[in-house]
Design a protein around this motif. Sequence first.
Motif, mmCIF file in Angstrom:
data_model
loop_
_atom_site.group_PDB
_atom_site.id
_atom_site.type_symbol
_atom_site.label_atom_id
_atom_site.label_comp_id
_atom_site.label_asym_id
_atom_site.label_seq_id
_atom_site.Cartn_x
_atom_site.Cartn_y
_atom_site.Cartn_z
ATOM 1 N N LEU A 178 -17.674 20.835 -3.286
ATOM 2 C CA LEU A 178 -16.953 22.065 -3.164
ATOM 3 C C LEU A 178 -17.307 22.992 -3.102
ATOM 4 C CD1 LEU A 178 -13.843 20.166 -4.257
ATOM 5 C CD2 LEU A 178 -14.546 19.864 -2.082
ATOM 6 N N GLU A 179 -16.806 23.586 -1.657
ATOM 7 C CA GLU A 179 -17.650 25.576 -1.420
ATOM 8 C C GLU A 179 -16.732 26.466 -2.807
ATOM 9 O OE1 GLU A 179 -17.181 23.051 2.137
ATOM 10 O OE2 GLU A 179 -16.004 22.978 0.710
ATOM 11 N N GLU A 180 -17.842 27.122 -2.240
ATOM 12 C CA GLU A 180 -17.784 27.921 -3.521
ATOM 13 C C GLU A 180 -16.025 28.612 -3.085
ATOM 14 O OE1 GLU A 180 -18.742 28.264 -6.371
ATOM 15 O OE2 GLU A 180 -20.176 26.658 -5.950
ATOM 16 N N ASN A 181 -15.672 28.853 -2.000
ATOM 17 C CA ASN A 181 -14.699 29.907 -2.207
ATOM 18 C C ASN A 181 -14.022 29.369 -0.860
ATOM 19 O OD1 ASN A 181 -15.070 31.763 0.270
ATOM 20 N ND2 ASN A 181 -16.583 31.908 -0.752
ATOM 21 N N THR A 182 -12.582 29.303 -1.060
ATOM 22 C CA THR A 182 -11.623 28.892 0.216
ATOM 23 C C THR A 182 -11.877 29.264 2.156
ATOM 24 O OG1 THR A 182 -9.901 28.533 -1.916
ATOM 25 C CG2 THR A 182 -9.212 28.544 0.360
ATOM 26 N N GLN A 183 -12.704 30.606 1.529
ATOM 27 C CA GLN A 183 -12.042 31.480 2.792
ATOM 28 C C GLN A 183 -13.575 30.639 3.790
ATOM 29 O OE1 GLN A 183 -10.384 33.602 3.752
ATOM 30 N NE2 GLN A 183 -11.425 33.236 5.904
ATOM 31 N N ASP A 184 -14.871 30.313 3.090
ATOM 32 C CA ASP A 184 -15.871 28.982 3.902
ATOM 33 C C ASP A 184 -14.154 27.932 3.997
ATOM 34 O OD1 ASP A 184 -17.730 31.231 2.743
ATOM 35 O OD2 ASP A 184 -18.104 29.894 0.854
ATOM 36 N N ARG A 185 -14.293 27.798 3.472
ATOM 37 C CA ARG A 185 -13.696 26.149 3.762
ATOM 38 C C ARG A 185 -12.965 26.853 5.291
ATOM 39 N NH1 ARG A 185 -13.287 21.223 1.134
ATOM 40 N NH2 ARG A 185 -11.761 21.169 2.027
ATOM 41 N N ASP A 202 -13.128 28.687 7.344
ATOM 42 C CA ASP A 202 -14.150 29.262 8.080
ATOM 43 C C ASP A 202 -14.897 28.021 8.740
ATOM 44 O OD1 ASP A 202 -13.685 32.049 7.578
ATOM 45 O OD2 ASP A 202 -15.450 32.372 6.481
ATOM 46 N N ALA A 203 -15.126 27.022 8.058
ATOM 47 C CA ALA A 203 -15.802 25.462 8.783
ATOM 48 C C ALA A 203 -14.056 25.082 9.745
ATOM 49 C CB ALA A 203 -16.319 25.267 7.682
ATOM 50 N N GLY A 204 -13.113 25.353 9.821
ATOM 51 C CA GLY A 204 -12.346 24.445 9.841
ATOM 52 C C GLY A 204 -11.545 23.561 9.369
ATOM 53 N N LYS A 205 -12.177 23.790 7.586
ATOM 54 C CA LYS A 205 -11.622 22.821 7.092
ATOM 55 C C LYS A 205 -9.907 22.838 6.132
ATOM 56 C CE LYS A 205 -16.370 21.513 5.472
ATOM 57 N NZ LYS A 205 -16.764 21.178 4.350
ATOM 58 N N ASP A 206 -9.093 22.049 5.367
ATOM 59 C CA ASP A 206 -7.816 21.950 4.395
ATOM 60 C C ASP A 206 -8.968 23.368 3.710
ATOM 61 O OD1 ASP A 206 -6.454 22.031 2.947
ATOM 62 O OD2 ASP A 206 -5.700 20.300 3.299
#
Length: 701
Positions: free
Chosen positions: A434-441, A443-447
Amino acid sequence: MSNSGNEILDMYLYETNTLLEQLDSIVLAAEHVDSFSEDDVNEIFRIMHTIKGSSAMMEFTPLMTIAHRIEDLFFIIRDKGMNIVAEEHRPLLFDLMFQAIDYFRSEVAKIENSEPFSENIDTFIENINSFIAKIQQEPSSGAPAAASAPAADASSAASADAAIAGFGTDPAHPHLLHVLFDEGCGMENLRAFMLVTSVRDFCADEVFTFVPEDVETNPETAEFIVENGFLLRFINAADRDKAIPAVTASGSVKTYQIADEAVPAPKVEKTEQAAPAAAKKPAGQETAAPAAAPKAAPAAAATPAPHSKESLISVNLSKLDHLMAVVGEIVITESMVTSSPDLKGLKLDTFTKSARQLRKLTDELQDVAMSLRMVPVSGTFQKMNRIVRDMSKKLNKPARLTLVGEDTEVDKTIVDNISDPIMHIVRNSMDHGLEENTQDRIDAGKDPVGEITLAARHTGSEVIIEIRDDGQGANYDAVLEKARRVGLAQPDVEYSQREILNFLMMPGFSTNIEVTEFSGRGVGMDVVKKNVEDVGGTVVLSSEPGRGMTTTLKIPLTMAIMDGMEIAVGHSIFTISINNIRQIFRVSSANIIQDAGQKEMIKCMDSFYPLIRLRDLYQLKEGLDNVEEGIVLWVESGECSYCLFVDELIGEQQVVVKPLPEYVNSYNIKTYGISGCTILGDGNISIILDVANLYSAAQGL
């Protein structure tokens, strides 16, 4: 320890582990809705009451003490309602319960490994006491702190005096302690004797007596104690006061009454009036067990759910192993009888009919024996909820776990062996997937909340378990660069994506801590691969950058009996699992080519696969050389796919897998593609081949 003592300990361990799993599920579900329901509170109270009572009987004092204090906490919550815990304090309550579960599990593990307890529990007790004090300061509270073993108050003194009168008098020991045990705690006579043993630490034998006197040897005194309580008599009040700490420290004591015999009372036999008086709950008593609480003796509670006691039974796994061994011998014997060479050429219609019926019955017996060992993977899957929950908080990564097909059943031994690999893969998914921070998700259009999926399904005689995450996936360039840096990959060789992912499961790759800098897995995946292969399974990795990674485990349903194909090379007989055979065919010499390393390749389905001659691999003196005279088996296991040249097929047969002798295993024979053996109907021994290791052995030639 005697056999009976071992059985009691085994039952204690089984019951406690079962209750802790149940408790873990309750707390996880409650944390999700930020509240304990009334049923949850009652169930937690019952679980703690059971662990307290059984731990006290086993003299596991630290466990009994912690369980008793948590029981006190939930008595307050049960009595005053969940509203007594303010919303800002509920996360602390959940954390406290998870700490308790971890503590119990670690201490139970120490019992299993014959290690000493962690005696220093003062900090934990203080945390529980602090939380109790915190919620009692809430406006909706008003409930006093529950004591470990409070004395009866004035309103119940008359009832206690009436019960004491039923014991008669002893002028030489006029100072009394009347003790009542928790309702439903079970084995009250033994608990009374344990209490006497504890009192002896404070007082000499000559300064006190107790009634009934034969609690150690007479189980019938348990009923008397339930109805009338247990009485300790002392020569003077000072000795009695010395004994009170032993009473309050007992995990099974509900309450006690101090009394002095100023006037000798007439001796009265056991009466019916004394029973309700002693059993009556004292007014204001806050640690009393519920009247309907089930008995907590380990020998009596095989399963935590009351409704399942009538339909379920726990059986030692060694007995099931023995059953499978006997069934296997029956299968072999039945095959030997029906395939006896003495019967060849004889027309025995009645025998043939009976033999068919016997085969049908042995098949049914096999199915029943195997079904007894089959357990759902739900127990293993549910444990992962806790892993995701704890790591989500620790790493500050919002995540949820989705379970699919958790009712899928696998052999008990296999479930136990794959639990740790699944746990490790889930941890890697949380840590590196999983990505290190929520913002990366975002920005990638993920939940914003990451998802880890555990899925299981049946495919014939295999179970497919998938651990998927929707994280960032593997960075193939970074993994390949790392593999080359540690010497696992050749500098100038191009590798497919699947080959690059396979580096993650190599021991050399996981030894360097820098592996965790990559989005792919690494640390410990070699151990995962080994553990899965030990139960006859395979591990396959797949990943899509930016979309996540999937780890697929292919696990056999059971390792005891399998459907095999018997093959022959000269006079040697081998067995290959039917599940590993993709196709069987004959081939002409024109279809055989040689690669750059002068190794044979064969064309199948427009692709070329290595050809392994079993005779050459095992250096057998007999066997065919001409490929046109023999037969080819196209086999595969996980990512391993190749062709095997043998002399002939003998036929399909269900075989009982037998382990190799220890002296043979000492030569590490499994690395040569031999996983076990089986006895055929004619008494001959057939070697069972491991398709994956056999290919590795051939590549090493």
